[in-house]
Design a protein around this motif. Structure first.
Motif, PDB file in Angstrom:
ATOM      1  N   TYR A   1     -20.604-118.405 -38.827  1.00  0.00           N
ATOM      2  CA  TYR A   1     -21.642-117.551 -38.244  1.00  0.00           C
ATOM      3  C   TYR A   1     -22.332-118.235 -37.072  1.00  0.00           C
ATOM      4  O   TYR A   1     -22.694-119.407 -37.136  1.00  0.00           O
ATOM      5  CB  TYR A   1     -22.684-117.176 -39.294  1.00  0.00           C
ATOM      6  CG  TYR A   1     -22.154-116.238 -40.352  1.00  0.00           C
ATOM      7  CD1 TYR A   1     -22.014-114.874 -40.103  1.00  0.00           C
ATOM      8  CD2 TYR A   1     -21.754-116.721 -41.591  1.00  0.00           C
ATOM      9  CE1 TYR A   1     -21.507-114.015 -41.071  1.00  0.00           C
ATOM     10  CE2 TYR A   1     -21.243-115.873 -42.561  1.00  0.00           C
ATOM     11  CZ  TYR A   1     -21.121-114.525 -42.293  1.00  0.00           C
ATOM     12  OH  TYR A   1     -20.609-113.671 -43.248  1.00  0.00           O
TER      13      TYR A   1
ATOM     14  N   LYS B   1     -18.091-115.207 -36.443  1.00  0.00           N
ATOM     15  CA  LYS B   1     -18.898-114.014 -36.677  1.00  0.00           C
ATOM     16  C   LYS B   1     -20.253-114.155 -35.989  1.00  0.00           C
ATOM     17  O   LYS B   1     -20.765-115.258 -35.839  1.00  0.00           O
ATOM     18  CB  LYS B   1     -19.065-113.773 -38.186  1.00  0.00           C
ATOM     19  CG  LYS B   1     -17.757-113.461 -38.886  1.00  0.00           C
ATOM     20  CD  LYS B   1     -17.956-113.222 -40.375  1.00  0.00           C
ATOM     21  CE  LYS B   1     -16.632-112.894 -41.053  1.00  0.00           C
ATOM     22  NZ  LYS B   1     -16.785-112.677 -42.515  1.00  0.00           N
TER      23      LYS B   1
ATOM     24  N   PHE C   1     -24.100-110.293 -39.186  1.00  0.00           N
ATOM     25  CA  PHE C   1     -25.123-110.974 -39.985  1.00  0.00           C
ATOM     26  C   PHE C   1     -26.477-110.596 -39.406  1.00  0.00           C
ATOM     27  O   PHE C   1     -26.666-110.626 -38.185  1.00  0.00           O
ATOM     28  CB  PHE C   1     -24.896-112.483 -39.902  1.00  0.00           C
ATOM     29  CG  PHE C   1     -25.842-113.343 -40.706  1.00  0.00           C
ATOM     30  CD1 PHE C   1     -25.421-113.941 -41.882  1.00  0.00           C
ATOM     31  CD2 PHE C   1     -27.149-113.571 -40.283  1.00  0.00           C
ATOM     32  CE1 PHE C   1     -26.283-114.752 -42.620  1.00  0.00           C
ATOM     33  CE2 PHE C   1     -28.019-114.372 -41.006  1.00  0.00           C
ATOM     34  CZ  PHE C   1     -27.589-114.961 -42.180  1.00  0.00           C
TER      35      PHE C   1
ATOM     36  N   GLY D   1     -24.361-113.078 -35.451  1.00  0.00           N
ATOM     37  CA  GLY D   1     -25.553-112.613 -36.141  1.00  0.00           C
ATOM     38  C   GLY D   1     -26.780-112.641 -35.249  1.00  0.00           C
ATOM     39  O   GLY D   1     -26.833-113.341 -34.236  1.00  0.00           O
TER      40      GLY D   1
ATOM     41  N   GLY E   1     -23.143-121.462 -41.091  1.00  0.00           N
ATOM     42  CA  GLY E   1     -23.176-121.143 -39.679  1.00  0.00           C
ATOM     43  C   GLY E   1     -24.179-121.962 -38.899  1.00  0.00           C
ATOM     44  O   GLY E   1     -24.694-122.979 -39.375  1.00  0.00           O
TER      45      GLY E   1
END
Length: 451
Positions: free
Chosen positions: A71, A132, A203, A134, A37
């Motif tokens: 990420y 995603k 995350f 985080g 990420g």
């Protein structure tokens, strides 16, 4: 006669406990391969704003998602409205907290958080791109929450009931230690992760957790994540995590730091050869020793260290960095501003043959380290091929020839050699495979038996 309410409550309780136990057992499945990420720290320090996060997410979605990058992580102090580069504003920080002592995004930096929405709108934006989301947090409870003696959600306790000044972080004094076992301590962490789950966090990087290693708080965090029912990957920081705690962190986190903050200078990179050899036996699927972020591309825009720059690593050093992280199977968290990438930097991130080594290799280990160079090897379990990574850590200007005995890899006959970085076949070898490696450079190869 037992009432229906008691039966339902008991069923709910046991169902919840079963869920927690199951998630505590299988959370490693949430990161079966090393997480890949982008993290805002190397380029924006504690000052990243929403538009910059979105720009990096847009770039990742367009250019890197197809290669496994997923990420997008907002690093430290997103809850301070007036932070600064080259350090932290600890003189008059403008903290944003809710009524339960939980930090909230600073709205002047993250406008979509207005109206108590938190990070949910930003997470939704990132999720819609197939990525995603985080965040970074500091271990403990905010000093400001203790000063105000704010209540703990889900408990009769208040912030003053669960804190201690012992082991307070020495490099950023936003937080106090949460004392495990006190009424309200676990509930505080439960309330944090309940909030993060409601935002859609995938995350979490928890800082000031692994050096020194805070066993009790690691366990409270693990339990709190399980209680949310959401698959939140846990990363602990900073490093080096104590080797004595290796088994514990492996059983509670998805990744943990093996070094302190890593920046773009050769001595720091060279140290990783010893660090990764030391941590190699503690790697497992879903539990990854973490060599820290990749200070590549454009960094230092508003960072803790240095001014705006393209990475100070030479191209050969960048190949060494990416090759070593790949053959060791460290998580890959890119630190530069993705939209500022040049073609070379992008080529380090979108090579499917190299990423396949990261995701699918096994039996990764250092084969030798001597005056002639360093060699790491790994298996391709599906084909029987071998991966060979060669490194020249020396300072002489001329390239060196590094030879690998193919018999040591289990090959007795002729083999095909493929250079994974250039994605070209290099002919055949028998007995020995030799490559010329530049100063501070590296090569990554697939060796296949000719049948």
């Amino acid at each position: 006669m037992v009432s229906k309410k008691i039966v339902l409550a008991t069923a709910f309780l046991f169902g919840t406990l079963a869920t927690v136990k199951a998630q505590q057992k299988d959370f490693h499945d949430w990161a079966k391969t090393p997480p890949m990420g982008w993290n805002s720290w190397d380029c924006f320090g504690p000052t990243v704003v929403e538009s910059e996060v979105k720009a990096n997410a847009d770039y990742m979605s367009k250019n890197l998602k197809a290669f496994g990058w997923e990420y997008v992580i907002v690093d430290i102090r997103w809850y301070v409205g007036n932070d600064k580069a080259h350090g932290y504003n600890e003189t008059n920080p403008d903290y944003v907290l809710d009524e339960y002592g939980r930090f909230q995004p600073a709205v002047n930096r993250f406008p979509s958080a207005a109206g108590g929405k938190g990070f949910k709108p930003l997470a939704d934006y990132i999720h819609k791109k197939g990525l995603k989301f985080g965040i970074h947090i500091m271990r403990g409870i905010p000093v400001e929450a203790v000063k105000r003696n704010l209540p703990i959600m889900g408990s009769k306790a208040t912030a003053k009931d669960i804190y201690s000044t012992e082991l307070q972080c020495q490099w950023l004094r936003d937080m106090y230690t949460v004392v495990a076992g006190r009424d309200g301590a676990q509930e505080y962490y439960n309330s944090l992760f309940k909030l993060y789950a409601s935002w859609g966090v995938d995350f979490i990087k928890v800082d000031d957790l692994s050096r020194p290693y805070h066993t009790a708080e690691v366990e409270m965090i693990r339990k709190a994540i399980a209680l949310t029912g959401r698959k939140i990957v846990l990363s602990t920081s900073p490093g080096e995590t104590p080797i004595a705690s290796a088994s514990h962190v492996q059983g509670h986190a998805n990744m943990w730091r093996t070094v302190d903050d890593f920046w773009d200078n050769w001595p720091m990179l060279k140290d990783h050869f010893e660090v990764f050899e030391r941590w190699n036996k503690y790697r497992a699927a879903g539990a990854w020793p973490d060599g820290d972020m990749l200070p590549l591309g454009k960094i230092g825009i508003r960072a803790e260290r240095g001014n705006p720059r393209m990475s100070a690593f030479t191209k050969d050093e960048q190949y060494t960095l990416m090759t070593l992280w790949t053959i060791f199977r460290s998580p890959l968290m890119f630190g530069g501003d993705l939209p500022s990438n040049d073609a070379f930097t992008l080529s380090l991130l979108n090579n499917p043959e190299v990423i396949h080594v990261l995701n699918s290799s096994s039996n990764n280990k250092q084969l030798f380290r001597n005056e002639y160079g360093i060699c790491w090897v790994a298996d391709d379990p599906k084909t029987g091929d071998k991966y060979v990574a060669l490194f020249n850590p020396g300072d002489a200007d001329q390239p060196i020839e590094i030879a690998v005995n193919l018999n040591d890899l289990g090959f007795s006959g002729s083999c095909k050699v493929r250079d994974l970085w250039s994605k070209t076949d290099k002919g055949t070898a028998k007995g020995n495979f030799t490559a010329s490696i530049n100063k501070h450079g590296a090569g990554l190869y697939r060796i296949s038996a000719i049948k």
